[in-house]
Scaffold this active site. Structure first.
Site, mmCIF file in Angstrom:
data_model
loop_
_atom_site.group_PDB
_atom_site.id
_atom_site.type_symbol
_atom_site.label_atom_id
_atom_site.label_comp_id
_atom_site.label_asym_id
_atom_site.label_seq_id
_atom_site.Cartn_x
_atom_site.Cartn_y
_atom_site.Cartn_z
ATOM 1 N N LYS A 108 0.889 -1.164 0.000
ATOM 2 C CA LYS A 108 0.000 0.000 0.000
ATOM 3 C C LYS A 108 0.924 1.210 0.000
ATOM 4 C CE LYS A 108 -3.675 2.239 2.600
ATOM 5 N NZ LYS A 108 -3.159 3.239 3.560
ATOM 6 N N GLY A 169 -7.746 10.184 8.843
ATOM 7 C CA GLY A 169 -8.110 10.361 10.252
ATOM 8 C C GLY A 169 -9.038 11.523 10.533
ATOM 9 N N GLY A 196 -10.731 9.031 5.313
ATOM 10 C CA GLY A 196 -11.780 10.007 5.569
ATOM 11 C C GLY A 196 -13.055 9.428 6.147
ATOM 12 N N ALA A 217 -9.675 2.722 9.077
ATOM 13 C CA ALA A 217 -8.674 2.588 10.145
ATOM 14 C C ALA A 217 -9.188 3.330 11.378
ATOM 15 C CB ALA A 217 -7.320 3.114 9.683
#
Lengths: 268, 67
Positions: A108, A169, A196, A217
């Site tokens: 990633k 975040g 987001g 996340a």
């Protein structure tokens, strides 16, 4: 009959294939921000995710964490990332180290251009992507929601594109749904919303706009109840994916009666 | 003297990557570990033979939550 149809929907549209690997879950997970490894493991189980991203950092002799063991126990595949890299050079070296550490060609790719917004640095990102594809990596780049950049990333051989909905975040959701729609039209590789997401409806919207998967996340790890939020994200991604396949009704300015006027009584 | 993960570390000339890893309590079989010396990956197969030069910059990395 209905049951058969439901199963057909389940099998025909449920699986996601990235670079030849088939995933049953369309929810990808970040590992940062969980209050503990135990809660992370519980959240992974609740999310149903099969692909989980990890960062590379210096070994800390003081805290011999067992992240790798916990993830192996959870039965998920590792997707190493280049979080924290600000140049193509650092990202490429980090990817090579990740390949060495985890025996995977998947990366990633994150190349950040600004510390406050953590927005991607487009020229460095493209340069790193091209280099890593040349070296045989399966590159999944974290990118802006720019349809032109997304196409360029696919042109150099990226296996997927992972645009942001809003900064990492931030929990601001999808600030420009129109751009995601354009990216969906511009690329035919898997499209994964990468940043987001704040809550379940953001994940559902991403899927309704045509994303093939969602990476979450902080939205899960920093929720008051991460395990419950993981469950919510799983349901939202499935709901959004089904809704996309079902074909929504067009938006109209005025009402359209759902009940026929024929047979309406006259009460004088 | 070398730089190990950003800190000075006393290493005799000719000591190997594997010897430095041992100081971090890591065996050459440690899972999820990668090593770079002066900005280049040192493959696991070379850890026991790769000798470190004076002032080598050694980075020993592993999986961390994030991203």
């Amino acid at each position: 009959m209905m049951r058969g149809m439901h199963e057909a929907i389940g099998t025909a549209s449920k699986e996601l294939t990235i670079a030849g690997r088939t995933l049953r879950s369309r929810l990808l997970l970040g590992t940062g921000g969980f209050p503990s490894l135990a809660i992370m493991a519980e959240a992974i189980a609740a999310s149903g995710s099969e692909l989980v991203t990890v960062a590379l950092r210096r070994v800390d002799p003081a805290s011999r964490g067992s992240l790798i063991d916990v993830l192996a126990e959870a039965g998920v595949e590792l997707l190493p990332n280049t979080a924290g890299c600000f140049t193509a050079r650092d990202a490429v070296l980090t990817a090579r180290l990740a390949r060495e550490a985890f025996q995977t060609d998947w990366i990633k790719l994150e190349v950040i251009g600004d510390e406050d917004t953590l927005l991607p640095d487009a020229p460095e990102l493209l340069r790193a992507a091209e280099q890593l594809v040349d070296e045989g990596f399966v590159v999944l780049p974290y990118t802006t929601d720019d349809p032109v950049l997304a196409r360029r990333l696919v042109d150099v051989g990226c296996a997927a594109v992972m645009p942001l909905g809003s900064p990492i975040g931030s929990g601001m959701g999808i600030r420009n749904p129109y751009n995601l729609t354009l990216i969906r039209e511009a690329v035919d590789v898997p499209l994964v919303l990468d940043a987001g997401v704040g809550t379940a409806s953001d994940a559902a919207l991403a899927m309704e706009l045509g994303c093939d998967a969602v990476m979450a996340a902080s939205a899960i790890s920093r929720a008051e109840d991460p395990v419950r939020m993981a469950h919510a994200m799983r349901a939202a991604v499935e709901a959004g994916h089904l809704a996309r396949g079902a074909g929504r009704i067009p938006r109209r300015t005025y009402a359209t009666a759902s009940t026929p006027e024929q047979g309406l009584p006259d009460f004088g | 003297m070398i730089r190990l993960n950003g800190e000075d570390c006393d290493v005799s000339p000719g000591e190997t990557v594997a010897a430095v890893l041992a100081r971090l309590e890591l065996s050459p079989e440690a899972r999820g570990v990668a090593v770079a010396v002066d900005g280049e990956v040192v493959p696991r197969a070379e850890w026991r033979s790769f000798a470190l030069a004076e002032h080598a910059r050694v980075e020993v990395l592993t999986a961390m939550q994030g991203g």
